[in-house]
Design a protein around this motif. Structure first.
Motif, PDB file in Angstrom:
ATOM      1  N   SER A 176      -1.096  -6.621   6.011  1.00  0.00           N
ATOM      2  CA  SER A 176      -2.124  -6.027   5.158  1.00  0.00           C
ATOM      3  C   SER A 176      -2.789  -4.894   5.911  1.00  0.00           C
ATOM      4  CB  SER A 176      -3.167  -7.071   4.753  1.00  0.00           C
ATOM      5  OG  SER A 176      -4.203  -6.486   4.004  1.00  0.00           O
ATOM      6  N   MET A 198       0.839  -1.197   0.000  1.00  0.00           N
ATOM      7  CA  MET A 198       0.000   0.000   0.000  1.00  0.00           C
ATOM      8  C   MET A 198       0.879   1.254   0.000  1.00  0.00           C
ATOM      9  SD  MET A 198      -2.653   1.427   2.892  1.00  0.00           S
ATOM     10  CE  MET A 198      -4.073   0.476   2.370  1.00  0.00           C
ATOM     11  N   ASP A 239      -4.614  -6.907  -0.140  1.00  0.00           N
ATOM     12  CA  ASP A 239      -4.712  -5.570   0.457  1.00  0.00           C
ATOM     13  C   ASP A 239      -5.394  -4.650  -0.531  1.00  0.00           C
ATOM     14  OD1 ASP A 239      -4.500  -3.638   2.376  1.00  0.00           O
ATOM     15  OD2 ASP A 239      -2.312  -3.541   2.395  1.00  0.00           O
ATOM     16  N   LEU A 240      -5.778  -3.480  -0.065  1.00  0.00           N
ATOM     17  CA  LEU A 240      -6.419  -2.487  -0.913  1.00  0.00           C
ATOM     18  C   LEU A 240      -5.660  -1.181  -0.765  1.00  0.00           C
ATOM     19  CD1 LEU A 240      -8.802  -1.668  -2.758  1.00  0.00           C
ATOM     20  CD2 LEU A 240     -10.079  -1.081  -0.683  1.00  0.00           C
ATOM     21  N   ASP A 241      -5.251  -0.619  -1.872  1.00  0.00           N
ATOM     22  CA  ASP A 241      -4.496   0.626  -1.863  1.00  0.00           C
ATOM     23  C   ASP A 241      -5.475   1.794  -1.739  1.00  0.00           C
ATOM     24  OD1 ASP A 241      -2.490   2.435  -1.931  1.00  0.00           O
ATOM     25  OD2 ASP A 241      -2.051   2.230  -4.077  1.00  0.00           O
ATOM     26  N   VAL A 242      -5.574   2.361  -0.554  1.00  0.00           N
ATOM     27  CA  VAL A 242      -6.518   3.446  -0.296  1.00  0.00           C
ATOM     28  C   VAL A 242      -5.799   4.778  -0.487  1.00  0.00           C
ATOM     29  CG1 VAL A 242      -8.090   4.483   1.375  1.00  0.00           C
ATOM     30  CG2 VAL A 242      -7.747   1.999   1.352  1.00  0.00           C
TER      31      VAL A 242
END
Length: 499
Positions: free
Chosen positions: A107, A1, A340-343
């Motif tokens: 994560s 991330m 994971d999510l890249d915010v």
């Protein structure tokens, strides 16, 4: 991330906001007797005697160190200090839950998402009780076990021994759980050894495709810690209580009556339903695998939750870690990186604002409440007792649910929320708890047996209807929620009515 530092900071602020907003202001039963037990310890020492009921019972002081700490906070800062201390401890738990997941599962977004869910869920169990400290210690234990097995650094074993000592003195009732949390790791080690020596291969495609059994030789260090910890329960001023308390609980019948001890009804608990969905969907519809350790731990925590509602909090604190690990491993099916999510920064800000707004709304509701809920605790009638009755010459029968408040007000009680104290396995005399739970069918005999002079009960009970209709009891005071009766005599007529 990307922007890990910014996301971490905003995540911490989110968790702090949730903990402040969702902490319930009104105190529960256990807080009241905890204050008085702590005060009694400082005045009388740990004498293994109950000073608050009129039954002359032995008492084991299962969380003596916590009781002393809570009393000192109350003595210095009052209820407001206890409330702030509860919030601070809750914040420590929420942030620890987030960081344990980040450190071990790598994560950020997945860790935050499930940590927020776990924190909101466990808020229902957050109050000034010893269990709040236990949640933190058990979560630290899991972290130290994982670090010990991956790094073999001996300092993590020392930290675990310290945790064992703290639990034995802060909350001896749950001390056996310290050992239970090690068992899934030991189980996987034993199964791996057996498979290696016997060269057993499973013919089940499900087991082969989904279950991972790893042989980690560092479990030998865990076994050493386990063995040493068995003796640490002796390092308390409460004798063998860490070893015997749990066994005695199983011999009593308190589990049948107390709400938080009752079995879980799945359809009524959205958190457990959601947990099962997040667990089963990846296992069924993806190629993700689960370690035997994780499966055993999740299965054990779910079983405990179904047996007793109070253990849902452990599922929310400890079970979240293993669920996050499973979700993160989905990303490793086709790569080496966890899911994971890249915010982006803007997304983090929007998420933070949303959480803060929700927390403020919840806080505004909670903050309207008093520290002592007058619909649960007979504040006005206790004031009346002190003003109008000769307190030294009355013997009061009271409901289980507000006995601890009477202790706080220095009134000797028939019973209070230290439920185990009033069972025969603990007091060695009689099952006072069972007598209280079945009072409507035996009230005459019980009042006669204990020389009761006054009865303080909730108005919305069957016993209130009985006493109101009986000429042998005089209603001397009532309010919207409680009724105070004076016993006039003729108990034999009551007994005949019961028969």
């Amino acid at each position: 991330m990307k922007n890990k530092k910014f996301f971490t900071i905003t995540s911490i602020i989110m968790i702090i906001a949730i903990c402040i907003g969702f902490t319930i202001k009104s105190f529960q039963n256990d807080t009241f007797y905890t204050i008085k037990v702590g005060e009694s310890i400082l005045e009388n020492g740990i004498d293994m005697i109950d000073h608050f009921s009129y039954h002359n019972l032995p008492y084991t002081y299962p969380h003596w160190l916590y009781d002393v700490g809570i009393y000192k906070i109350y003595d210095l800062f009052g209820f407001e200090g206890l409330y702030i201390n509860t919030i601070i401890t809750f914040i420590a738990l929420g942030i620890l839950l987030f960081f344990v997941n980040i450190k071990l599962n790598k994560s950020y977004f997945v860790s935050l998402f499930f940590s927020v869910l776990g924190t909101i869920m466990v808020a229902n169990f957050i109050t000034a009780r010893a269990q709040l400290i236990s949640y933190i210690l058990f979560l630290l234990e899991i972290y130290f076990i994982e670090r010990l097995l991956t790094s073999s650094k001996k300092r993590y074993g020392i930290y675990m021994l310290l945790i064992c000592l703290l639990i034995a003195n802060l909350h001896a009732a749950v001390w056996p759980l310290y050992f239970i949390l090690m068992m899934p790791y030991i189980l996987e080690f034993i199964v791996a050894k057996i498979k290696k020596k016997t060269k057993i291969k499973s013919n089940s495609k499900i087991l082969n495709n989904k279950l991972v059994v790893e042989e980690n030789n560092n479990v030998k260090f865990l076994l050493i810690i386990f063995a040493i910890s068995l003796f640490i329960g002796l390092l308390t001023p409460i004798g063998d209580t860490p070893y015997t308390y749990f066994i005695k609980i199983l011999q009593g019948d308190t589990q049948e009556y107390i709400q938080e001890h009752k079995p879980l009804v799945l359809i009524e608990n959205y958190f457990v339903i959601g947990y099962l969905v997040f667990l089963l969907v990846p296992l069924i519809f993806t190629k993700v695998k689960i370690k035997l350790t994780d499966l055993a731990m999740i299965g054990g925590l779910l079983l405990m939750s179904f047996i007793s509602l109070r253990h849902v909090a452990l599922l929310a604190v400890i079970g979240i870690f293993y669920l996050v690990r499973l979700i993160c491993n989905i990303g490793k099916i086709n790569s080496k990186e966890p899911l994971d999510l890249d915010v982006p920064i803007l997304g983090s800000i929007v998420l933070l604002a949303t959480i803060i707004i929700i927390s403020i709304l919840v806080y505004n509701i909670n903050s309207q409440k008093d520290y002592i809920d007058t619909s649960v605790y007979p504040v006005d009638l206790v004031d009346y007792i002190y003003e109008e009755l000769d307190v030294d010459n009355i013997k009061l029968y009271n409901e289980y649910d507000f006995g601890s408040y009477l202790i706080y007000r220095d009134l000797p009680v028939f019973i209070d929320s230290r439920s185990d104290l009033y069972t025969k396995p603990f007091n060695g005399k009689t099952d006072i708890f069972d007598e209280c739970m079945n009072i409507t069918t035996n009230y005459g005999r019980i009042f006669q047996k204990y020389d009761i002079t006054h009865i303080l009960i909730y108005k919305n009970t069957y016993l209130n209807q009985i006493l109101t209709a009986s000429p042998n009891y005089k209603l001397i005071k009532k309010d919207d929620y409680f009724a105070l009766f004076e016993y006039l005599g003729n108990t034999e007529e009551d007994i005949e009515e019961e028969e």
